[in-house]
Design an enzyme around this catalytic site. Structure first.
Site, mmCIF file in Angstrom:
data_model
loop_
_atom_site.group_PDB
_atom_site.id
_atom_site.type_symbol
_atom_site.label_atom_id
_atom_site.label_comp_id
_atom_site.label_asym_id
_atom_site.label_seq_id
_atom_site.Cartn_x
_atom_site.Cartn_y
_atom_site.Cartn_z
ATOM 1 C CG ASP A 321 -0.046 4.873 -3.528
ATOM 2 O OD1 ASP A 321 0.473 4.413 -4.559
ATOM 3 O OD2 ASP A 321 -0.803 4.213 -2.792
ATOM 4 C CD GLU A 350 -0.724 5.074 -8.599
ATOM 5 O OE1 GLU A 350 -0.312 4.035 -9.143
ATOM 6 O OE2 GLU A 350 -1.129 5.083 -7.426
#
Ligand code: CA
Length: 607
Positions: A321, A350
């Site tokens: 993330d 990400e």
């Protein structure tokens, strides 16, 4: 023997010692020097040693006396029990056993996910409720409330396991579940990105053992499990945030300031120091304190935690993330440590940026990163520019830079990527408007989009529910794009998990997806073959995937009218007059011309 029993009796439990992390480790790990954290009231008053002849390489105390970090070198130490001895004034006060487990066979050789896989992204709270008894759990604040779009809906790990047959039939080969570790936020905990204990699966999803079972059930089906890992922040309710080991465990201003989300500052040669600081050290949101990866204790904690989960749960990969919000050097060290441990593993970060140079910067061995002497060691990044393009191109006519030209242009820039095959390609995810909402649940647009991500280079990633046409408009809030999968709850009026439960429209979406993905499983040309693309004409895009004699021709007719292609243009790649339409299984004659219906994809296995 008597002495040993008496030791256990006297010192086996010690009320002051509340946590030991990692809770255990393994013998024979690449990361053989581990830093064991002991937590308990005034635990730092003790001196710590190891009973066995194991090298203690360091003892670190912080300004909070409730923590002590003890590093030991386990290289060449056999699996078994280690005894940490806690002493005061040279006198033993208590002993804590610590287990060095035997590694599973071939654990270091685990293969990550690759471009031969198709990833299914799901949100566990919204996918299926397999165990209504864990919907609300004592001690965790956010209770079941399905009436709230941001409330907990009760989905769990059992719900995922219950529907693995469905996913296998659909043709996906890997699951990326959004995070499952404990998140004790009083509200919106369902997304689980504000974690409160990173060694524990949230009891509303199940147990650590359930998570391990999920991996094992997937492996039985030749499918893979990808963990969604968060290095950038923890939740404000994390037990360590509530009793910080040190002021600089998190980035403070003091306390909270929000990130400016301007990830450009990570490489902008003209950046101001304050903009950069607010990007990297600012908190993602107020409820997610920003971890300071410049602090070696924090970084080591995160490295060990990630490796612990991979080894414990038998994972096949990670998705990280907010990768590009981390301290740059820290996240590179973290990534390298994991890849050193598991050299065939895969990790996708990400990196939600909007041009290829800025995304490519974050991929391992990037020449763009090298301009600034930077290497992340991150194998995989996300093709966010393709995502931006697919949000528009299927509703556009074919101008100089519009319509399907946007796909072509995107792949032109692959020269920037060290490894284009290791890019995640997707129409949407849990943070974006759903593709079927943008295109008003138009099946033709979906077929074009799915065909594109399933046959271009990279690793296709689907988002749960799109295979039955689910829609969701992000402008109505995150809940709108994270709705329950129909049939995941006992009393649901409809069950789209079963063929007989699907509406005619859901069936059309599902059947197409199933057909393409199951064919893709064995198409090596699509997995790793060369991609050769032809400049789109009249909003029709033609490309080939070639691996030796194995050749696939893809035609995306994004035009509102049927189109007849002059095949002479593709002669260099089209050396046969015979092919098979993989959707209809019909033979196709490729003689001089090929007519493709309006707004239709064709995938042709060349014979
Ligand atoms: Ca449940």
């Amino acid at each position: 023997m008597l002495l040993a029993i008496s030791c256990v009796f006297n010192y086996g439990t010690y009320a002051q010692l509340e946590k030991v992390e990692p809770p255990f480790w393994w013998a024979g790990m690449e990361k053989s020097e581990i830093q064991v954290m002991f937590y308990g009231t005034n635990i730092a008053d003790f001196s710590v040693s190891v009973q066995e002849e194991i090298l203690v390489t360091g003892v670190v105390k912080t300004e909070n006396p409730n923590y002590i970090f003890v590093s030991i070198e386990t290289q060449n130490v056999a699996a078994g029990t280690i005894h940490f001895q806690f002493k005061k004034k040279g006198k033993l006060q208590f002993t804590r056993e610590y287990e060095l487990k035997e590694r599973a066979e071939n654990s270091a050789d685990r293969k990550g996910y690759t471009s031969s896989d198709v990833i299914y992204l799901l949100m566990p709270d919204r996918f299926a409720n397999g165990d209504p008894n864990n919907d609300s759990v004592k001690g965790l604040e956010d209770k079941l409330d399905r009436s709230k779009s941001g409330g907990r809906h009760g989905g769990d790990i059992t719900g995922i396991i219950d529907h693995l047959d469905y996913l296998e039939e659909l043709g996906v080969t890997a699951i990326w579940s959004t995070p499952l570790l404990e998140d004790n936020d009083p509200a919106y905990s369902y997304h689980t990105y504000a974690q409160s204990d990173v060694y524990k699966i949230d009891p509303r999803y199940g147990s650590n053992v359930d998570y391990k079972n999920l991996a094992s059930e997937l492996h039985k089906r030749d499918m893979k499990l990808i963990m969604d890992y968060v290095t950038n922040h923890w939740g404000a309710q994390h037990w360590m945030i509530k009793d910080l080991p040190s002021y600089n465990w998190i980035n403070q201003f003091p306390g909270y300031e929000q990130s400016n989300y301007r990830m450009e500052t990570q490489f902008d040669p003209h950046k101001s120091d304050s903009d950069f600081k607010y990007c990297v050290d600012g908190w993602f949101v107020k409820t997610m304190p920003d971890l300071n990866q410049k602090n070696p204790l924090v970084l080591n904690y995160l490295i060990q935690n990630a490796i612990w989960w991979i080894e414990y749960a038998d994972l096949d990969g990670l998705r990280v993330d907010t990768y590009s919000y981390n301290d740059k050097e820290g996240i590179a060290t973290w990534t390298k440590a994991i890849m050193d441990e598991y050299s065939d593993f895969n990790i996708v970060g990400e990196v939600w940026l909007h041009n290829q140079a800025q995304i490519a910067y974050w991929q391992k061995d990037s020449k763009i990163g090298a301009i600034q002497n930077y290497n992340t060691y991150l194998p995989s990044v996300m093709d966010f520019t393709l995502h931006n393009a697919v949000e528009h191109m299927f509703a556009e006519g074919g101008g100089w830079g519009s319509g399907i030209m946007k796909a072509y242009d995107n792949f032109v820039n692959d020269f920037l990527y060290p490894n284009p095959d290791n890019l995640l390609v997707f129409l949407e995810n849990h943070d974006t408007r759903r593709f079927n909402d943008i295109y008003d649940k138009n099946l033709s647009a979906y077929k074009l989009g799915l065909t594109l991500i399933a046959t271009t280079r990279g690793i296709p990633q689907l988002y749960y529910g799109s295979e039955i046409g689910m829609r969701g408009d992000k402008s109505k809030g995150d809940g709108a794009i994270r709705q329950e999968f129909p049939g995941g709850w006992e009393a649901d009026a409809q069950n789209a998990f079963s063929a007989s439960g699907r509406t005619v429209q859901q069936k059309a979406f599902f059947d197409f997806t199933k057909k393409v993905l199951n064919w893709r499983k064995s198409s090596k040309a699509v997995h790793t073959g060369e991609l050769t693309q032809y400049i789109p004409e009249n909003n029709v895009y033609v490309y080939f995937r070639s691996l030796g004699a194995d050749k696939v021709m893809v035609v995306l007719n994004n035009n509102e009218a049927d189109q007849t292609l002059d095949l002479a243009r593709f002669a260099a790649d089209l050396k046969t007059t015979n092919g098979t339409d993989i959707i209809t299984s019909q033979n196709i004659t490729l003689n001089k011309t090929l007519t493709v219906a309006a707004k239709t994809p064709l995938i042709i296995q060349l014979n």
